[in-house]
Structures are given as structure tokens and as C-alpha cells.
Motif scaffolding. Structure first.
Motif, PDB file in Angstrom:
ATOM      1  N   HIS A 185      -3.932  -0.992  15.418  1.00 30.15           N
ATOM      2  CA  HIS A 185      -2.923  -1.782  14.490  1.00 30.15           C
ATOM      3  C   HIS A 185      -3.485  -2.687  13.627  1.00 30.15           C
ATOM      4  CE1 HIS A 185      -3.778  -5.400  16.486  1.00 30.15           C
ATOM      5  NE2 HIS A 185      -3.943  -4.608  17.763  1.00 30.15           N
ATOM      6  N   ALA A 186      -2.843  -3.253  12.792  1.00 30.69           N
ATOM      7  CA  ALA A 186      -3.413  -3.742  11.563  1.00 30.69           C
ATOM      8  C   ALA A 186      -4.503  -4.820  11.848  1.00 30.69           C
ATOM      9  CB  ALA A 186      -2.310  -4.623  10.651  1.00 30.69           C
ATOM     10  N   ALA A 187      -4.423  -5.394  12.963  1.00 35.86           N
ATOM     11  CA  ALA A 187      -5.415  -6.415  13.476  1.00 35.86           C
ATOM     12  C   ALA A 187      -6.094  -6.054  14.672  1.00 35.86           C
ATOM     13  CB  ALA A 187      -4.696  -7.693  13.541  1.00 35.86           C
ATOM     14  N   ALA A 188      -6.658  -4.882  14.945  1.00 32.64           N
ATOM     15  CA  ALA A 188      -7.153  -4.399  16.169  1.00 32.64           C
ATOM     16  C   ALA A 188      -8.600  -4.842  16.052  1.00 32.64           C
ATOM     17  CB  ALA A 188      -7.093  -2.751  16.230  1.00 32.64           C
ATOM     18  N   THR A 247      -9.499   9.333   9.673  1.00 32.58           N
ATOM     19  CA  THR A 247      -8.657  10.146  10.533  1.00 32.58           C
ATOM     20  C   THR A 247      -8.906  10.267  12.016  1.00 32.58           C
ATOM     21  OG1 THR A 247     -10.084  12.048  10.683  1.00 32.58           O
ATOM     22  CG2 THR A 247      -8.774  11.813   8.483  1.00 32.58           C
ATOM     23  N   GLY A 248      -7.562  10.566  12.773  1.00 29.74           N
ATOM     24  CA  GLY A 248      -7.885  10.415  14.168  1.00 29.74           C
ATOM     25  C   GLY A 248      -8.864  11.610  14.844  1.00 29.74           C
ATOM     26  N   SER A 249      -9.062  12.962  14.095  1.00 27.81           N
ATOM     27  CA  SER A 249     -10.230  13.636  14.549  1.00 27.81           C
ATOM     28  C   SER A 249     -11.449  13.032  14.384  1.00 27.81           C
ATOM     29  CB  SER A 249     -10.096  14.899  13.755  1.00 27.81           C
ATOM     30  OG  SER A 249     -10.058  14.894  12.361  1.00 27.81           O
ATOM     31  N   GLN A 250     -11.813  12.264  13.469  1.00 24.76           N
ATOM     32  CA  GLN A 250     -12.958  11.588  13.213  1.00 24.76           C
ATOM     33  C   GLN A 250     -13.319  10.528  14.356  1.00 24.76           C
ATOM     34  OE1 GLN A 250     -12.634   9.459   9.223  1.00 24.76           O
ATOM     35  NE2 GLN A 250     -14.148  11.055   8.446  1.00 24.76           N
ATOM     36  N   TYR A 251     -12.300   9.892  14.683  1.00 28.71           N
ATOM     37  CA  TYR A 251     -12.493   9.153  15.646  1.00 28.71           C
ATOM     38  C   TYR A 251     -12.695   9.620  17.201  1.00 28.71           C
ATOM     39  CZ  TYR A 251     -10.991   5.031  13.010  1.00 28.71           C
ATOM     40  OH  TYR A 251     -10.696   3.830  12.169  1.00 28.71           O
ATOM     41  N   SER A 274      -5.636   5.053  21.055  1.00 29.30           N
ATOM     42  CA  SER A 274      -6.833   5.587  21.325  1.00 29.30           C
ATOM     43  C   SER A 274      -6.950   6.527  22.422  1.00 29.30           C
ATOM     44  CB  SER A 274      -7.798   4.369  21.713  1.00 29.30           C
ATOM     45  OG  SER A 274      -8.120   3.645  20.580  1.00 29.30           O
ATOM     46  N   ALA A 275      -5.980   6.529  23.191  1.00 32.98           N
ATOM     47  CA  ALA A 275      -5.554   7.286  24.426  1.00 32.98           C
ATOM     48  C   ALA A 275      -5.745   8.777  23.591  1.00 32.98           C
ATOM     49  CB  ALA A 275      -4.322   7.072  24.963  1.00 32.98           C
ATOM     50  N   ALA A 276      -5.284   9.209  22.456  1.00 28.80           N
ATOM     51  CA  ALA A 276      -5.255  10.485  22.058  1.00 28.80           C
ATOM     52  C   ALA A 276      -6.687  11.058  21.791  1.00 28.80           C
ATOM     53  CB  ALA A 276      -4.337  10.374  20.454  1.00 28.80           C
ATOM     54  N   TYR A 277      -7.587   9.944  21.331  1.00 32.14           N
ATOM     55  CA  TYR A 277      -9.006  10.642  20.974  1.00 32.14           C
ATOM     56  C   TYR A 277      -9.558  10.836  22.399  1.00 32.14           C
ATOM     57  CZ  TYR A 277      -7.285   7.700  17.156  1.00 32.14           C
ATOM     58  OH  TYR A 277      -6.462   7.033  16.116  1.00 32.14           O
ATOM     59  N   LEU A 321      -8.070  -0.730   4.918  1.00 29.67           N
ATOM     60  CA  LEU A 321      -8.066   0.679   4.730  1.00 29.67           C
ATOM     61  C   LEU A 321      -7.616   1.521   5.905  1.00 29.67           C
ATOM     62  CD1 LEU A 321     -11.276   0.675   2.455  1.00 29.67           C
ATOM     63  CD2 LEU A 321      -8.926   0.898   1.834  1.00 29.67           C
ATOM     64  N   ALA A 322      -8.243   1.216   7.096  1.00 31.91           N
ATOM     65  CA  ALA A 322      -8.198   1.929   8.253  1.00 31.91           C
ATOM     66  C   ALA A 322      -6.682   1.901   8.815  1.00 31.91           C
ATOM     67  CB  ALA A 322      -8.957   1.548   9.332  1.00 31.91           C
ATOM     68  N   PRO A 323      -6.094   0.560   8.726  1.00 30.82           N
ATOM     69  CA  PRO A 323      -4.815   0.425   8.877  1.00 30.82           C
ATOM     70  C   PRO A 323      -3.631   1.151   8.114  1.00 30.82           C
ATOM     71  CG  PRO A 323      -5.607  -1.832   9.189  1.00 30.82           C
ATOM     72  CD  PRO A 323      -6.765  -0.733   8.613  1.00 30.82           C
ATOM     73  N   ALA A 324      -4.157   1.431   6.702  1.00 32.99           N
ATOM     74  CA  ALA A 324      -3.561   2.191   5.881  1.00 32.99           C
ATOM     75  C   ALA A 324      -3.400   3.497   6.235  1.00 32.99           C
ATOM     76  CB  ALA A 324      -4.106   2.042   4.441  1.00 32.99           C
ATOM     77  N   ALA A 325      -4.419   4.039   6.776  1.00 34.96           N
ATOM     78  CA  ALA A 325      -4.474   5.536   7.528  1.00 34.96           C
ATOM     79  C   ALA A 325      -3.596   5.602   8.498  1.00 34.96           C
ATOM     80  CB  ALA A 325      -5.745   5.873   7.675  1.00 34.96           C
ATOM     81  N   PHE A 326      -3.458   4.398   9.349  1.00 39.67           N
ATOM     82  CA  PHE A 326      -2.650   4.455  10.475  1.00 39.67           C
ATOM     83  C   PHE A 326      -1.352   4.580  10.053  1.00 39.67           C
ATOM     84  CE2 PHE A 326      -0.232   1.497  13.155  1.00 39.67           C
ATOM     85  CZ  PHE A 326       0.099   2.166  14.241  1.00 39.67           C
ATOM     86  N   VAL A 327      -1.011   3.689   8.987  1.00 38.99           N
ATOM     87  CA  VAL A 327       0.405   3.642   8.585  1.00 38.99           C
ATOM     88  C   VAL A 327       0.901   5.074   7.997  1.00 38.99           C
ATOM     89  CG1 VAL A 327       2.029   2.672   6.923  1.00 38.99           C
ATOM     90  CG2 VAL A 327       0.654   1.003   8.340  1.00 38.99           C
ATOM     91  N   ALA A 328      -0.082   5.798   7.405  1.00 41.65           N
ATOM     92  CA  ALA A 328       0.031   6.996   6.735  1.00 41.65           C
ATOM     93  C   ALA A 328       0.099   8.131   7.783  1.00 41.65           C
ATOM     94  CB  ALA A 328      -0.849   7.216   5.451  1.00 41.65           C
ATOM     95  N   GLY A 329       0.030   7.796   8.977  1.00 42.19           N
ATOM     96  CA  GLY A 329      -0.002   9.059   9.974  1.00 42.19           C
ATOM     97  C   GLY A 329      -1.287   9.594  10.180  1.00 42.19           C
ATOM     98  N   ALA A 330      -2.461   9.350   9.233  1.00 39.12           N
ATOM     99  CA  ALA A 330      -3.610  10.067   9.396  1.00 39.12           C
ATOM    100  C   ALA A 330      -4.332   9.894  10.761  1.00 39.12           C
ATOM    101  CB  ALA A 330      -4.549   9.657   8.225  1.00 39.12           C
ATOM    102  N   LEU A 331      -3.983   8.610  11.458  1.00 39.53           N
ATOM    103  CA  LEU A 331      -5.135   8.428  12.497  1.00 39.53           C
ATOM    104  C   LEU A 331      -4.203   9.008  14.039  1.00 39.53           C
ATOM    105  CD1 LEU A 331      -6.111   4.662  12.289  1.00 39.53           C
ATOM    106  CD2 LEU A 331      -7.112   7.112  11.434  1.00 39.53           C
ATOM    107  N   ASP A 332      -3.101   9.706  13.522  1.00 37.51           N
ATOM    108  CA  ASP A 332      -2.441  10.490  14.653  1.00 37.51           C
ATOM    109  C   ASP A 332      -3.433  11.704  15.212  1.00 37.51           C
ATOM    110  OD1 ASP A 332      -0.320   8.824  14.575  1.00 37.51           O
ATOM    111  OD2 ASP A 332       1.317  10.295  13.813  1.00 37.51           O
TER     112      ASP A 332
END
Length: 315
Positions: A69-72, A109-113, A137-140, A229-240
Motif C-alpha cells: 500500500h502507499a505507506a508499506a 511489477t508483480g512479476s519482478q517481486y 505479497s501472497a501473490a508473489y 513510484l512503487a505505490p503508483a505502480a500498485f494503483v495502476a495494477g502493475a503489481l498484481d
């Protein structure tokens, strides 16, 4: 006033407004974070990204992964980190873009994580470990368990989700957050103390747990250079990283711990969880919200120890 003068005045006002906005953004920017967890901090270089993790204790490894999340940050794991170290080696990782890890101006990206987690288990932990993963993080962790099952001894998923519910407006907002001036100003509003307090009160079943210690630490985390930057990727759905149907099932034990109070956002359904493998066990804690490891730490510790003992007996 002629058209040319109007244009000139508009440019001057825009410049003054942009300068004031930049100054405000800079005044809200910190350069370091206060201590969050006991133990020794280490830096590990992954594909040019400095990734920080904290270790404590001796024994079979347990890897703690904070949610997104934004402050993780790994501060999320503070209630279980030290108790687990009494008979285990505990690793608490800060994902790149969050916490004390580097926040490069790059794509996230989520695949990077997921790839980072696999390499971390192989290069740093160097033996099968129990992975405890919160929220997205469960997805990773699930992706690694499917692709490299030999790296894990078991999985504990805390209020897991594999995909956020973000529509076109949210994805556009993610793009906007990446812009240097306006994006930074918008992000500062998103991670103001009032905004963080409101978010955390919804995450807990008991909103009183969103105290000044929690709010202050998350505010500091969210005001590091490039914090948006990472929260922006999260909001954009890139970390799914959706758990697609038809992929190999996971043979290692999977313990799911969640609260009966839904909290914020979408959590994985029972059907999605059962599809992960034949050894999924779900525990739902009463009067607990989205952060069971924070809100009901003793109960979660007991469940993790039971799961860990079972996993170790099978090695």
C-alpha cells in the motif's frame, strides 16, 4: 490587457504556482527513516537495486513479507518479528520501492517481486524457508511456490489477495502519480497523516489501534525520495499477479489467516484459495480486521508455530 499579456501573465502564474508546489513537496520530503525492527539490517543487491532486510534469531528460516500500500514497510511485522526469533531465524524484507530499500525511478511489477523473492530465498536464505506473506505479497509467494517449490517449506498467507480491483480511473491515477510535480503533490495528499489515519482505521477491526506510533512511522515511510513510484505502480495494477487457473498446484502446506472483518479491498475467495493446492487450511479470527498479525498477534504466532512444526516434520 491584450491576449499576449494574458498569456504572459498565465505563464508567470503557472511558474509561480509550480515553484510553490515544488517547494511544498520538498519541505515534506524526508531523507531517512527511524528504526522499525530489532535485529541486524543487511543490504542485498538485486539486479542493481539495493534491497534491505532485517534478521534476528537462530534456527529454521521464516521470511516475513509486508503487504503493498502507499505507506508499506516491514514495520507491519513488528508484533511477530521478535517472538518468532526465539527459535527461528527471521528475515523481514522491505520490497524495493518501500521501507528502507532503494526506490529507483524504474518500472515496478508483480512479476519482478516474485523473481526477487525466488532469488532472495536461493541466494540469501539458502535453505527451504517458511514464507509468511501479507495481502498482495501472497501473490508473489504463491508464484514462487509454484515455480520453485524446493525453495519453500511452507506458506502462511495473511489476508491474501492476488489482484486488486482497479478500474480505468485508478490506472489513470497511477500514471498521474508518476509525474514529478503534480504526482508528488497528489501523493503527499494521499499519504497525509489524516489520510493514513483514515486508511488504517478501516484496516483494523479496532480503529483505536491506528495510534500515533503507527501513523507517524507510515508517514515517514511515505515521505522518502521517490516514495510515490512503487505505490503508483500498485494503483495502476502493475503489481498484481493473479493466480491463474490451470497452473500446477502447490504441494507444500498453506495456512491462510484472516480476520472476520473484511477491511479494505478485495481478499482472495475461498474458491481461489482451495485452487492453490490440496493442503490449504483457512483460519478466520473473530473480531479481527485486515492485519491479523498486528491485531491478534498471539493467535497468529500460535498458528504459525503449529504450521512451522508441521512443515519441519516433513523435511
Amino acid at each position: 490587457m491584450g491576449l499576449g499579456r494574458w498569456r504572459l501573465a498565465s505563464i508567470i502564474l503557472a511558474g509561480l504556482g509550480g515553484g510553490a508546489l515544488a517547494l511544498l513537496n520538498r519541505r515534506l520530503l524526508l531523507d531517512d527513516l527511524p528504526p522499525t525492527l530489532p535485529g541486524a539490517m543487511h543490504d542485498w543487491e538485486w539486479r542493481g537495486w539495493r534491497t534491505r532486510y532485517t534478521t534476528l534469531g537462530n534456527g529454521p528460516p521464516i521470511i516475513l513479507l509486508h503487504g503493498i500500500h502507499a505507506a508499506a514497510s516491514s514495520f507491519e511485522m513488528r508484533q511477530v518479528f521478535e517472538p518468532l526469533s526465539h527459535d527461528r531465524t527471521v528475515y523481514a524484507l522491505d520490497w524495493p520501492g518501500f521501507g528502507k530499500s532503494a526506490r529507483p525511478a524504474a518500472s515496478y511489477t508483480g512479476s519482478q517481486y516474485a523473481a526477487l523473492l525466488a532469488d532472495f530465498l536461493q541466494e540469501v536464505v539458502q535453505r527451504p524457508g517458511m514464507v509468511v506473506a501479507s495481502s498482495l505479497s501472497a501473490a508473489y509467494a504463491v508464484a514462487v511456490a509454484r515455480q520453485s517449490p524446493e525453495l519453500l517449506s511452507g506458506l502462511v498467507l495473511l489476508s491474501p489477495t492476488f489482484q486488486t480491483e482497479i478500474g480505468p480511473a485508478g490506472r489513470a491515477g497511477g500514471w498521474l502519480l508518476r509525474t514529478p510535480l503534480l504526482g508528488t503533490a497528489l501523493f503527499n495528499g494521499l499519504v497525509s497523516r489524516a489520510s493514513i489515519r483514515g486508511y488504517m482505521r478501516r484496516a483494523y477491526a479496532d480503529p483505536a489501534l491506528a495510534d500515533e506510533t503507527v501513523i507517524g512511522q507510515q508517514w515517514a515511510t511515505a515521505h522518502q525520495p521517490n516514495a510515490r513510484l512503487a505505490p503508483a505502480a500498485f494503483v495502476a495494477g502493475a503489481l498484481d499477479l493473479p493466480a491463474e487457473i490451470g497452473l500446477p498446484q502447490i504441494s507444500t502446506p498453506i495456512l491462510v489467516i484472516r480476520g472476520e472483518v473484511p477491511g479494505i479491498g478485495r481478499q482472495a475467495s475461498d474458491l481461489e484459495l482451495r485452487r492453490l493446492g490440496p493442503r490449504v487450511h483457512v483460519e478466520t479470527l473473530p473480531n479481527v480486521g485486515q492485519l491479523p498479525h498486528d491485531e491478534a498477534a498471539d493467535a497468529v504466532l500460535g498458528l504459525i508455530r503449529e504450521s512451522t512444526a508441521l512443515a519441519m516434520s516433513e523435511l
